[in-house]
Design a protein around this motif. Sequence first.
Motif, PDB file in Angstrom:
ATOM      1  N   MET A   1       0.641  -1.235   0.074  1.00 30.77           N
ATOM      2  CA  MET A   1      -0.223   0.062  -0.054  1.00 30.77           C
ATOM      3  C   MET A   1       0.733   1.246   0.015  1.00 30.77           C
ATOM      4  SD  MET A   1      -2.670  -2.006   0.364  1.00 30.77           S
ATOM      5  CE  MET A   1      -1.479  -3.203   1.030  1.00 30.77           C
ATOM      6  N   ALA A   2       1.965   1.052  -0.348  1.00 29.68           N
ATOM      7  CA  ALA A   2       2.837   2.361  -0.470  1.00 29.68           C
ATOM      8  C   ALA A   2       2.278   3.459  -0.867  1.00 29.68           C
ATOM      9  CB  ALA A   2       4.138   1.997  -1.242  1.00 29.68           C
ATOM     10  N   ALA A   3       2.094   4.450   0.067  1.00 25.02           N
ATOM     11  CA  ALA A   3       1.417   5.777  -0.431  1.00 25.02           C
ATOM     12  C   ALA A   3       2.511   6.815   0.019  1.00 25.02           C
ATOM     13  CB  ALA A   3       0.455   6.038   0.774  1.00 25.02           C
ATOM     14  N   GLY A   4       3.778   6.615  -0.268  1.00 28.15           N
ATOM     15  CA  GLY A   4       4.977   7.442  -0.136  1.00 28.15           C
ATOM     16  C   GLY A   4       4.991   8.176  -1.551  1.00 28.15           C
ATOM     17  N   LEU A   5       6.218   8.578  -1.992  1.00 25.96           N
ATOM     18  CA  LEU A   5       6.553   9.313  -3.193  1.00 25.96           C
ATOM     19  C   LEU A   5       7.708   8.491  -3.870  1.00 25.96           C
ATOM     20  CD1 LEU A   5       6.536  12.792  -1.330  1.00 25.96           C
ATOM     21  CD2 LEU A   5       4.843  11.622  -2.350  1.00 25.96           C
ATOM     22  N   ALA A   6       7.584   8.883  -4.971  1.00 24.92           N
ATOM     23  CA  ALA A   6       8.793   8.270  -5.997  1.00 24.92           C
ATOM     24  C   ALA A   6      10.147   8.779  -5.798  1.00 24.92           C
ATOM     25  CB  ALA A   6       8.233   8.470  -7.507  1.00 24.92           C
ATOM     26  N   PHE A   7      10.938   7.933  -5.953  1.00 25.07           N
ATOM     27  CA  PHE A   7      12.593   8.495  -5.826  1.00 25.07           C
ATOM     28  C   PHE A   7      13.016   9.130  -6.995  1.00 25.07           C
ATOM     29  CE2 PHE A   7      12.402   5.357  -2.120  1.00 25.07           C
ATOM     30  CZ  PHE A   7      11.942   6.072  -1.398  1.00 25.07           C
ATOM     31  N   GLY A   8      12.599   8.882  -8.104  1.00 26.42           N
ATOM     32  CA  GLY A   8      13.214   9.220  -9.383  1.00 26.42           C
ATOM     33  C   GLY A   8      12.988  10.327  -9.752  1.00 26.42           C
ATOM     34  N   LEU A   9      13.656  11.562  -8.742  1.00 23.12           N
ATOM     35  CA  LEU A   9      13.237  12.923  -8.856  1.00 23.12           C
ATOM     36  C   LEU A   9      14.369  13.654  -9.835  1.00 23.12           C
ATOM     37  CD1 LEU A   9      12.105  13.427  -5.252  1.00 23.12           C
ATOM     38  CD2 LEU A   9      10.564  13.294  -7.190  1.00 23.12           C
ATOM     39  N   VAL A  10      13.926  14.367 -10.564  1.00 24.72           N
ATOM     40  CA  VAL A  10      14.901  15.245 -11.351  1.00 24.72           C
ATOM     41  C   VAL A  10      14.789  16.807 -11.021  1.00 24.72           C
ATOM     42  CG1 VAL A  10      15.470  15.896 -13.707  1.00 24.72           C
ATOM     43  CG2 VAL A  10      14.655  13.501 -13.427  1.00 24.72           C
ATOM     44  N   LEU A  11      16.141  17.244 -10.619  1.00 19.75           N
ATOM     45  CA  LEU A  11      16.352  18.569 -10.033  1.00 19.75           C
ATOM     46  C   LEU A  11      16.791  19.426 -11.365  1.00 19.75           C
ATOM     47  CD1 LEU A  11      17.596  18.108  -6.428  1.00 19.75           C
ATOM     48  CD2 LEU A  11      15.288  18.382  -7.375  1.00 19.75           C
ATOM     49  N   SER A  12      16.184  20.685 -11.466  1.00 18.52           N
ATOM     50  CA  SER A  12      16.866  21.400 -12.536  1.00 18.52           C
ATOM     51  C   SER A  12      18.041  21.650 -12.106  1.00 18.52           C
ATOM     52  CB  SER A  12      15.888  22.851 -12.624  1.00 18.52           C
ATOM     53  OG  SER A  12      16.621  23.769 -13.329  1.00 18.52           O
ATOM     54  N   PRO A  13      19.146  21.681 -13.142  1.00 22.79           N
ATOM     55  CA  PRO A  13      20.626  22.014 -13.073  1.00 22.79           C
ATOM     56  C   PRO A  13      20.737  23.437 -12.520  1.00 22.79           C
ATOM     57  CG  PRO A  13      20.271  20.923 -15.031  1.00 22.79           C
ATOM     58  CD  PRO A  13      18.761  21.445 -14.572  1.00 22.79           C
ATOM     59  N   THR A  14      19.782  24.077 -12.792  1.00 25.87           N
ATOM     60  CA  THR A  14      20.190  25.672 -12.355  1.00 25.87           C
ATOM     61  C   THR A  14      19.103  25.663 -11.116  1.00 25.87           C
ATOM     62  OG1 THR A  14      17.928  26.378 -13.681  1.00 25.87           O
ATOM     63  CG2 THR A  14      19.965  26.417 -14.720  1.00 25.87           C
ATOM     64  N   GLY A  15      18.308  24.876 -10.677  1.00 26.03           N
ATOM     65  CA  GLY A  15      17.444  25.077  -9.545  1.00 26.03           C
ATOM     66  C   GLY A  15      16.669  26.299  -9.593  1.00 26.03           C
ATOM     67  N   PHE A 273       6.594  -9.380  -1.858  1.00 27.68           N
ATOM     68  CA  PHE A 273       5.980  -8.570  -0.554  1.00 27.68           C
ATOM     69  C   PHE A 273       7.324  -7.748   0.036  1.00 27.68           C
ATOM     70  CE2 PHE A 273       2.869 -11.481  -1.012  1.00 27.68           C
ATOM     71  CZ  PHE A 273       1.813 -10.818  -0.642  1.00 27.68           C
ATOM     72  N   SER A 274       7.151  -6.505   0.253  1.00 34.22           N
ATOM     73  CA  SER A 274       8.132  -5.748   1.129  1.00 34.22           C
ATOM     74  C   SER A 274       8.315  -5.836   2.511  1.00 34.22           C
ATOM     75  CB  SER A 274       8.071  -4.154   0.797  1.00 34.22           C
ATOM     76  OG  SER A 274       6.674  -3.724   1.635  1.00 34.22           O
ATOM     77  N   GLU A 275       9.425  -5.668   3.007  1.00 30.37           N
ATOM     78  CA  GLU A 275       9.680  -5.918   4.596  1.00 30.37           C
ATOM     79  C   GLU A 275       8.672  -5.022   5.218  1.00 30.37           C
ATOM     80  OE1 GLU A 275      13.401  -6.029   7.891  1.00 30.37           O
ATOM     81  OE2 GLU A 275      13.605  -5.401   5.552  1.00 30.37           O
ATOM     82  N   GLY A 276       7.841  -5.610   6.085  1.00 31.07           N
ATOM     83  CA  GLY A 276       7.097  -4.874   6.772  1.00 31.07           C
ATOM     84  C   GLY A 276       5.564  -5.107   6.291  1.00 31.07           C
ATOM     85  N   LEU A 277       5.543  -5.755   5.181  1.00 28.60           N
ATOM     86  CA  LEU A 277       4.258  -5.823   4.425  1.00 28.60           C
ATOM     87  C   LEU A 277       3.644  -4.718   4.070  1.00 28.60           C
ATOM     88  CD1 LEU A 277       2.960  -9.100   6.292  1.00 28.60           C
ATOM     89  CD2 LEU A 277       4.482  -9.010   4.253  1.00 28.60           C
ATOM     90  N   GLY A 278       4.204  -3.633   3.940  1.00 32.62           N
ATOM     91  CA  GLY A 278       3.443  -2.345   3.583  1.00 32.62           C
ATOM     92  C   GLY A 278       3.421  -2.139   2.084  1.00 32.62           C
ATOM     93  N   HIS A 279       3.819  -3.187   1.246  1.00 31.75           N
ATOM     94  CA  HIS A 279       3.859  -2.875  -0.259  1.00 31.75           C
ATOM     95  C   HIS A 279       3.849  -4.378  -0.848  1.00 31.75           C
ATOM     96  CE1 HIS A 279       3.780  -0.737  -3.980  1.00 31.75           C
ATOM     97  NE2 HIS A 279       4.720  -1.379  -4.463  1.00 31.75           N
ATOM     98  N   VAL A 280       3.211  -4.386  -2.078  1.00 28.28           N
ATOM     99  CA  VAL A 280       2.948  -5.629  -2.710  1.00 28.28           C
ATOM    100  C   VAL A 280       3.186  -5.517  -4.266  1.00 28.28           C
ATOM    101  CG1 VAL A 280       0.676  -6.202  -2.657  1.00 28.28           C
ATOM    102  CG2 VAL A 280       1.929  -7.994  -3.180  1.00 28.28           C
ATOM    103  N   SER A 281       3.814  -6.049  -5.119  1.00 29.16           N
ATOM    104  CA  SER A 281       3.819  -6.041  -6.542  1.00 29.16           C
ATOM    105  C   SER A 281       3.682  -7.465  -7.214  1.00 29.16           C
ATOM    106  CB  SER A 281       5.146  -5.328  -6.909  1.00 29.16           C
ATOM    107  OG  SER A 281       6.408  -6.229  -6.427  1.00 29.16           O
ATOM    108  N   ILE A 282       3.525  -7.385  -8.556  1.00 32.50           N
ATOM    109  CA  ILE A 282       3.559  -8.631  -9.379  1.00 32.50           C
ATOM    110  C   ILE A 282       4.757  -8.861 -10.096  1.00 32.50           C
ATOM    111  CG2 ILE A 282       2.145  -9.783 -10.852  1.00 32.50           C
ATOM    112  CD1 ILE A 282      -0.089  -8.059 -10.354  1.00 32.50           C
TER     113      ILE A 282
END
Length: 317
Positions: A1-15, A273-282
């Motif tokens: 049930m992961a309700a967190g956020l994606a880690f593939g974040l792209v930051l603008s080089p100039t910010g 299943f992830s550790e802690g059983l917070g998320h499941v995928s196929i």
Amino acid sequence: MAAGLAFGLVLSPTGAALADPRPTLAQAKAKLEKLNDKADKVVDRFNTANERYKKAKSTYTKLNDSYKRKLETVADLRAQVIGMAVESYKLGEDVTSWPGLFNSNDPNAMLSGWAVAGQLSQERAEKLAAFDRENKGLKVERDKAEVALDDAEKERDSVEKERAEIRKLIAQQKKLLDKLGAYNPGNPNSTGIKYTGSASGSAAAALRFAYAQVGKPYIYGGTGPRGFDCSGLTQAAWAAAGVSLPRTTWQQWAWGASRKVSLDALQPGDLIFSEGLGHVSIYAGNGQIVHAPQTGDVVKVVKLSAYGRSLVGAIRP
């Protein structure tokens, strides 16, 4: 049930799009990981409480319907007994105790007395006996329904508590994603992509369904068709293959207790299943998984190696 956020974040080089002080990518990842871990647990608690509420509400509805039907039966029998009393009066029979039947809180005692007297016809005796039985069962049915209603209300309160906490987490998540320009609302009408892997049979059917959902948004508590959370996706995918899975990650893991497989022997269609059983995928084969990741992301296919969570095991539906 992961309700967190994606880690593939792209930051603008100039910010340029970020106001000072701006978080570094490492800081953003650290914060998102904490939100992920917390939201995983909260969303699964929400789903579990919601399932308990639906079950309790269903029990109450059935018992209450039964109570109402019994009320109608008692009312009908009461009308028949009144008719019997009127008829007896016209015929000059002893009906001195009839009024008490309808005014007393315990007409059963009077009915017993009449049965001993043996002055009523067999038909009348059967009517009175039926009235007696229905009266006795009426309070039992009412009390059962009241207990079930109390249970349902407690579960509803639990659901609302978890829902409120999730909303707070989502607000934090969206705020951070907006700052990073990484929020993906998804498309509820996405037609997904075609599965072309090596799965066969029911596993292939489950994966075809899951791939057809790619691009739809992650929605906590979502079971489709416009969006899913992680266990909502796995449940719906395997339902399309004719396999009935329970709703939450914990329940799915428990359901598969006798179906566990090694992570070194995964086959397409296996649930991971992830550790802690917070998320499941196929598992989709070829080192890939399909899943509904987290708030601000969509159903997607990714490499298992890039999953980013510790794994506890897998089951084969």
